[in-house]
Design a protein around this motif. Sequence first.
Motif, PDB file in Angstrom:
ATOM      1  N   THR A 182      16.478  37.066  -6.302  1.00 19.38           N
ATOM      2  CA  THR A 182      15.529  36.178  -6.977  1.00 19.38           C
ATOM      3  C   THR A 182      14.477  35.665  -6.004  1.00 19.38           C
ATOM      4  OG1 THR A 182      17.179  35.553  -8.618  1.00 19.38           O
ATOM      5  CG2 THR A 182      15.308  34.051  -8.318  1.00 19.38           C
ATOM      6  N   LEU A 183      14.895  35.255  -4.814  1.00 22.09           N
ATOM      7  CA  LEU A 183      13.912  34.771  -3.838  1.00 22.09           C
ATOM      8  C   LEU A 183      12.936  35.868  -3.442  1.00 22.09           C
ATOM      9  CD1 LEU A 183      12.758  32.637  -1.944  1.00 22.09           C
ATOM     10  CD2 LEU A 183      14.463  33.324  -0.239  1.00 22.09           C
ATOM     11  N   ASN A 184      13.440  37.055  -3.133  1.00 22.68           N
ATOM     12  CA  ASN A 184      12.537  38.134  -2.743  1.00 22.68           C
ATOM     13  C   ASN A 184      11.591  38.501  -3.878  1.00 22.68           C
ATOM     14  OD1 ASN A 184      13.350  38.616  -0.010  1.00 22.68           O
ATOM     15  ND2 ASN A 184      15.258  39.474  -0.808  1.00 22.68           N
ATOM     16  N   THR A 224      30.272  24.803 -10.143  1.00 22.19           N
ATOM     17  CA  THR A 224      31.148  23.946  -9.338  1.00 22.19           C
ATOM     18  C   THR A 224      30.392  22.984  -8.426  1.00 22.19           C
ATOM     19  OG1 THR A 224      31.286  25.464  -7.440  1.00 22.19           O
ATOM     20  CG2 THR A 224      32.812  25.825  -9.297  1.00 22.19           C
ATOM     21  N   GLY A 225      29.136  23.275  -8.129  1.00 21.13           N
ATOM     22  CA  GLY A 225      28.382  22.449  -7.196  1.00 21.13           C
ATOM     23  C   GLY A 225      28.699  22.734  -5.741  1.00 21.13           C
ATOM     24  N   GLU A 226      29.592  23.695  -5.484  1.00 19.68           N
ATOM     25  CA  GLU A 226      29.960  24.033  -4.112  1.00 19.68           C
ATOM     26  C   GLU A 226      28.904  24.946  -3.485  1.00 19.68           C
ATOM     27  OE1 GLU A 226      32.685  22.822  -2.484  1.00 19.68           O
ATOM     28  OE2 GLU A 226      32.950  21.582  -4.276  1.00 19.68           O
ATOM     29  N   LEU A 227      28.863  24.951  -2.142  1.00 21.68           N
ATOM     30  CA  LEU A 227      27.987  25.854  -1.414  1.00 21.68           C
ATOM     31  C   LEU A 227      28.322  27.293  -1.793  1.00 21.68           C
ATOM     32  CD1 LEU A 227      25.827  26.031   0.926  1.00 21.68           C
ATOM     33  CD2 LEU A 227      27.775  26.377   2.458  1.00 21.68           C
ATOM     34  N   VAL A 228      27.299  28.086  -2.109  1.00 18.79           N
ATOM     35  CA  VAL A 228      27.570  29.452  -2.588  1.00 18.79           C
ATOM     36  C   VAL A 228      28.189  30.313  -1.497  1.00 18.79           C
ATOM     37  CG1 VAL A 228      25.898  29.514  -4.457  1.00 18.79           C
ATOM     38  CG2 VAL A 228      25.143  30.061  -2.141  1.00 18.79           C
ATOM     39  N   ALA A 229      27.726  30.152  -0.263  1.00 21.81           N
ATOM     40  CA  ALA A 229      28.252  30.925   0.860  1.00 21.81           C
ATOM     41  C   ALA A 229      27.612  30.410   2.146  1.00 21.81           C
ATOM     42  CB  ALA A 229      27.961  32.418   0.691  1.00 21.81           C
ATOM     43  N   SER A 230      28.217  30.729   3.269  1.00 19.44           N
ATOM     44  CA  SER A 230      27.697  30.237   4.545  1.00 19.44           C
ATOM     45  C   SER A 230      26.323  30.802   4.876  1.00 19.44           C
ATOM     46  CB  SER A 230      28.683  30.563   5.669  1.00 19.44           C
ATOM     47  OG  SER A 230      28.864  31.962   5.793  1.00 19.44           O
ATOM     48  N   TRP A 231      25.995  31.999   4.314  1.00 22.16           N
ATOM     49  CA  TRP A 231      24.694  32.578   4.631  1.00 22.16           C
ATOM     50  C   TRP A 231      23.536  31.712   4.151  1.00 22.16           C
ATOM     51  CZ3 TRP A 231      22.923  32.912  -0.204  1.00 22.16           C
ATOM     52  CH2 TRP A 231      23.731  33.411  -1.234  1.00 22.16           C
ATOM     53  N   ALA A 232      23.776  30.838   3.180  1.00 22.35           N
ATOM     54  CA  ALA A 232      22.695  30.011   2.644  1.00 22.35           C
ATOM     55  C   ALA A 232      22.178  29.010   3.664  1.00 22.35           C
ATOM     56  CB  ALA A 232      23.160  29.279   1.384  1.00 22.35           C
ATOM     57  N   THR A 233      23.017  28.617   4.604  1.00 21.03           N
ATOM     58  CA  THR A 233      22.635  27.573   5.559  1.00 21.03           C
ATOM     59  C   THR A 233      22.570  28.087   6.990  1.00 21.03           C
ATOM     60  OG1 THR A 233      24.954  26.866   5.728  1.00 21.03           O
ATOM     61  CG2 THR A 233      23.569  25.741   4.110  1.00 21.03           C
ATOM     62  N   ARG A 234      22.522  29.416   7.167  1.00 17.44           N
ATOM     63  CA  ARG A 234      22.383  30.013   8.496  1.00 17.44           C
ATOM     64  C   ARG A 234      20.983  30.601   8.624  1.00 17.44           C
ATOM     65  NH1 ARG A 234      26.986  34.052   9.980  1.00 17.44           N
ATOM     66  NH2 ARG A 234      26.188  33.653  12.080  1.00 17.44           N
ATOM     67  N   TRP A 241      15.603  40.649   4.168  1.00 18.25           N
ATOM     68  CA  TRP A 241      15.884  40.410   2.738  1.00 18.25           C
ATOM     69  C   TRP A 241      16.877  39.269   2.550  1.00 18.25           C
ATOM     70  CZ3 TRP A 241      21.006  40.717   1.616  1.00 18.25           C
ATOM     71  CH2 TRP A 241      21.803  41.593   2.357  1.00 18.25           C
ATOM     72  N   PHE A 242      17.316  38.665   3.654  1.00 20.21           N
ATOM     73  CA  PHE A 242      18.412  37.701   3.597  1.00 20.21           C
ATOM     74  C   PHE A 242      17.948  36.331   3.100  1.00 20.21           C
ATOM     75  CE2 PHE A 242      19.558  40.932   6.610  1.00 20.21           C
ATOM     76  CZ  PHE A 242      20.900  41.143   6.387  1.00 20.21           C
ATOM     77  N   TYR A 243      18.785  35.730   2.304  1.00 23.34           N
ATOM     78  CA  TYR A 243      18.496  34.407   1.755  1.00 23.34           C
ATOM     79  C   TYR A 243      18.957  33.325   2.722  1.00 23.34           C
ATOM     80  CZ  TYR A 243      18.320  30.508  -1.526  1.00 23.34           C
ATOM     81  OH  TYR A 243      18.019  29.314  -2.139  1.00 23.34           O
TER      82      TYR A 243
END
Length: 326
Positions: A182-184, A224-234, A241-243
């Motif tokens: 979606t971002l790309n 759930t409101g939880e962080l989707v994955a660690s890649w989101a904040t790295r 292409w990385f989010y």
Amino acid sequence: MATETALIDWLLETDPALRWQVERDLAGAPAEVWRATRARVGTEGFGERLLALQDADGQWAGGAYFPGDLDFTGPEAAEGAGQPWTATTWSLNALREWGVDAALLSGTADLLAANSRWEYNDLPYWGGEVDCCINAYTLANGTWLGADVSGLAQWFLEHRMADGGWNCEWVEGSTRSSFHSTLNSVKGLLYHEAATGGSAELREARRSAEEYLLERRLMRSLSTGELVASWATRFAYPFRWFYSVLNAADYFRAAALLDGTRPDPRLADAIDVIRAARLPDGTWLQERRHPGRVWFEVDVPAGEPSKWLTFHGTRVLDWWDEASRG
């Protein structure tokens, strides 16, 4: 960096590909200054080096998305090896994002139309293929180089998911949007719209996809409101292409400037993450490197202060904080 001035001075000591953006967006340089620096991107430094690597047939590395010599069964294609970043699409992405004048690639659009085919089903280059990220890059690059990519713009209307975004795995049966895809996709649509004016339909699709990300606060599961994955904040540069929430927030800054709107309050969680990652000296660290073959390095190894990430992080926070003060 003890002061903001020292930080800007550090950022200015860099390749013209980054320097002109620092001058324009952080240093407040007059237009004639940053435009003169931008004009140097194609004749020195990163831009000159990458332009010189273009093949006679208009491609880079002999391929559309992957190098022509890639062995898809060999070690370079193994899980964890990382994809190569040298082929035509990635090279065009870099040149466009660095601000290279399209006139320096005169004839490239026609050469690629004649000589480049996608690795997927041998499809013609400017027609795109089935991957939304690839098609978004091609939409933006074609718009930049003057190719006819009107069919690709329409493709995004036809392949949007019911939840508002896109997923490159739709061809495998996926019916839910992806953060990365979606971002790309919206980045490509925004570039096309800024250059051409777009259309009401494309604008509505872009904003619907923005809503998909905003509803999830750029990094959380809707259910759930939880962080989707660690890649989101790295954070890593080049973004590829990385989010990440930095990559996404930088997009929302550009979209708000084009639309003439204020920052959406739902960006606040992402802004907090970006701010927390800033070191006391005002810099951001390169947190990882995306593995894979490159023509040459444009940023520092993991663990070192990154000028590119510091530029993007500072620009996003300046935009957010200025709007908050207003």
